[in-house]
Design a protein around this motif. Structure first.
Motif, mmCIF file in Angstrom:
data_model
loop_
_atom_site.group_PDB
_atom_site.id
_atom_site.type_symbol
_atom_site.label_atom_id
_atom_site.label_comp_id
_atom_site.label_asym_id
_atom_site.label_seq_id
_atom_site.Cartn_x
_atom_site.Cartn_y
_atom_site.Cartn_z
ATOM 1 N N ASP A 145 -1.105 -8.255 9.814
ATOM 2 C CA ASP A 145 -0.957 -9.428 10.760
ATOM 3 C C ASP A 145 -1.850 -9.093 12.075
ATOM 4 O O ASP A 145 -1.236 -8.412 12.901
ATOM 5 C CB ASP A 145 0.397 -9.735 11.213
ATOM 6 C CG ASP A 145 0.351 -11.320 12.259
ATOM 7 O OD1 ASP A 145 -0.854 -11.622 12.415
ATOM 8 O OD2 ASP A 145 1.346 -11.520 12.707
ATOM 9 N N PRO A 146 -3.048 -9.570 11.913
ATOM 10 C CA PRO A 146 -3.936 -9.412 13.235
ATOM 11 C C PRO A 146 -3.387 -9.626 14.737
ATOM 12 O O PRO A 146 -3.808 -9.145 15.513
ATOM 13 C CB PRO A 146 -5.402 -9.790 12.847
ATOM 14 C CG PRO A 146 -5.099 -9.880 11.445
ATOM 15 C CD PRO A 146 -3.698 -10.090 10.895
ATOM 16 N N CYS B 7 -8.071 3.583 9.846
ATOM 17 C CA CYS B 7 -7.045 3.065 10.408
ATOM 18 C C CYS B 7 -5.931 3.930 9.675
ATOM 19 O O CYS B 7 -5.930 4.302 8.476
ATOM 20 C CB CYS B 7 -6.733 1.702 9.972
ATOM 21 S SG CYS B 7 -5.207 0.980 10.267
ATOM 22 N N GLN B 8 -4.765 4.542 10.662
ATOM 23 C CA GLN B 8 -3.834 5.152 10.101
ATOM 24 C C GLN B 8 -2.622 4.299 9.784
ATOM 25 O O GLN B 8 -1.646 5.086 9.362
ATOM 26 C CB GLN B 8 -3.485 6.344 11.163
ATOM 27 C CG GLN B 8 -4.290 7.319 11.480
ATOM 28 C CD GLN B 8 -5.210 8.038 10.803
ATOM 29 O OE1 GLN B 8 -4.441 8.793 9.905
ATOM 30 N NE2 GLN B 8 -6.355 7.835 10.312
ATOM 31 N N GLY B 9 -2.650 3.108 9.848
ATOM 32 C CA GLY B 9 -1.547 2.335 9.517
ATOM 33 C C GLY B 9 -1.704 1.662 8.074
ATOM 34 O O GLY B 9 -2.350 2.115 6.984
ATOM 35 N N SER B 10 -0.815 0.563 7.932
ATOM 36 C CA SER B 10 -0.847 0.040 6.543
ATOM 37 C C SER B 10 -2.013 -0.292 5.784
ATOM 38 O O SER B 10 -1.997 -0.393 4.792
ATOM 39 C CB SER B 10 0.215 -1.155 6.542
ATOM 40 O OG SER B 10 -0.319 -2.169 7.270
ATOM 41 N N CYS B 11 -2.786 -0.920 6.515
ATOM 42 C CA CYS B 11 -4.176 -1.661 6.059
ATOM 43 C C CYS B 11 -5.267 -0.449 5.618
ATOM 44 O O CYS B 11 -6.146 -0.884 4.517
ATOM 45 C CB CYS B 11 -4.951 -2.613 6.893
ATOM 46 S SG CYS B 11 -5.746 -1.864 7.869
ATOM 47 N N ARG C 202 -5.973 -0.337 18.967
ATOM 48 C CA ARG C 202 -5.381 -0.054 17.765
ATOM 49 C C ARG C 202 -6.178 -1.006 16.725
ATOM 50 O O ARG C 202 -7.154 -1.539 17.013
ATOM 51 C CB ARG C 202 -3.865 -0.426 17.650
ATOM 52 C CG ARG C 202 -3.114 0.516 18.739
ATOM 53 C CD ARG C 202 -1.768 -0.225 18.692
ATOM 54 N NE ARG C 202 -0.948 0.669 17.537
ATOM 55 C CZ ARG C 202 -0.310 1.562 17.375
ATOM 56 N NH1 ARG C 202 -0.664 2.721 18.413
ATOM 57 N NH2 ARG C 202 -0.084 1.884 16.231
ATOM 58 N N CYS C 203 -5.853 -0.842 15.347
ATOM 59 C CA CYS C 203 -6.504 -1.532 14.240
ATOM 60 C C CYS C 203 -6.442 -3.008 14.522
ATOM 61 O O CYS C 203 -5.371 -3.615 14.927
ATOM 62 C CB CYS C 203 -5.958 -0.910 12.889
ATOM 63 S SG CYS C 203 -6.826 -1.844 11.786
ATOM 64 N N LEU C 204 -7.620 -3.578 14.308
ATOM 65 C CA LEU C 204 -7.559 -5.241 14.552
ATOM 66 C C LEU C 204 -6.836 -6.038 13.449
ATOM 67 O O LEU C 204 -6.471 -6.842 13.904
ATOM 68 C CB LEU C 204 -9.086 -5.608 14.376
ATOM 69 C CG LEU C 204 -9.790 -5.317 15.630
ATOM 70 C CD1 LEU C 204 -11.447 -5.713 15.526
ATOM 71 C CD2 LEU C 204 -9.464 -5.545 16.894
ATOM 72 N N THR C 205 -6.503 -5.229 12.399
ATOM 73 C CA THR C 205 -5.601 -5.922 11.341
ATOM 74 C C THR C 205 -4.444 -5.707 11.387
ATOM 75 O O THR C 205 -3.638 -6.704 11.821
ATOM 76 C CB THR C 205 -6.231 -5.588 10.030
ATOM 77 O OG1 THR C 205 -6.400 -4.382 9.674
ATOM 78 C CG2 THR C 205 -7.619 -6.136 9.966
#
Length: 238
Positions: A110-111, A205-209, A227-230
């Motif tokens: 969720d961006p 991105c180190q996150g989910s996307c 942080r990641c835009l998405t």
């Protein structure tokens, strides 16, 4: 001004064509790219078609471009029957009546979780110079987004759908072509000295996307702990 949108409504015929010509001429004097939105036009006669063809030719002579978009199926048929369509720059893959609103989160991404994003819009890539990504939304808004120097039109064909992330002022934070996973983060672009061609980089991105973001200002983005835009996950230099 780089771009402008002109909206027409009702019948485009010998009665209304002169007024539209004045509006188009004024727009072409101030913008390099002009899009005329025909979504609310119900009928176009020979005078109207000739007006659009003449305006397209005048734009080319000035080094500008006139793009026709969101014409109804009936208006498109009139262009085809009169052999006018080939003389116009008709934007392929129009969004039609698709709402220009934020989408629902997909797979937990969720961006809008990222506070720098105020809005998400869906747009189509326009058939224009590939060194800059021009898009239009369902409301007719034209936006210019940054694209890498190595941008290849085969990767982002006209009509391709992208998600654009906007800040609270309506400026573009970045965009994502969800089909190919080509993602662009253009935050802090204006702060790059020497232009984006001298400062391009990539952020993973180190996150989910797990998107790999192409960025004209990668160091500035990291310097602001963004942080990641998405998915709003942490970022690192690739």
């Amino acid at each position: 001004m780089d771009a402008a949108t002109v909206r027409a409504a009702g019948r485009l015929d010998s009665v209304t064509a002169p007024q539209l010509r004045l509006v188009l001429d004024a727009a072409l004097q101030h913008a390099r790219l002009v899009a005329i939105n025909l979504r609310e036009v119900s009928f176009v006669d020979s005078t109207g078609r000739r007006l659009l063809v003449d305006a397209t030719r005048r734009a080319h002579k000035r080094g500008s471009r006139l793009v026709v978009m969101d014409a109804s199926a009936e208006v498109e048929r009139s262009f085809a029957l009169a052999e006018t369509r080939a003389l116009l720059d008709v934007l392929p893959g129009a969004l039609g009546s698709t709402p220009n609103v934020a989408r629902e989160p997909i797979d937990g991404v969720d961006p809008l979780r990222n506070p720098v994003n105020a809005r998400i819009v869906t747009a189509r890539v326009m058939d224009t110079d590939a060194r800059a990504l021009w898009t239009h939304g369902a409301d007719g808004t034209i936006r210019r987004a940054w694209a890498p120097d190595a941008f290849d039109g085969t990767l982002m064909p006209p009509g391709a759908r992208v998600e654009i992330y906007l800040d609270q002022h309506g400026a573009v934070n970045g965009w994502w072509h969800t089909s190919s996973r080509l993602a662009i983060n253009q935050r802090h672009l204006a702060a790059v000295d020497g232009g984006p061609e001298f400062a391009t980089g990539a952020l993973v991105c180190q996150g989910s996307c797990e998107l790999l973001w192409q960025a004209p200002a990668a160091a500035q983005v990291l310097g602001h702990d963004e942080r990641c835009l998405t998915c709003a996950g942490p970022l690192a230099l690739a």
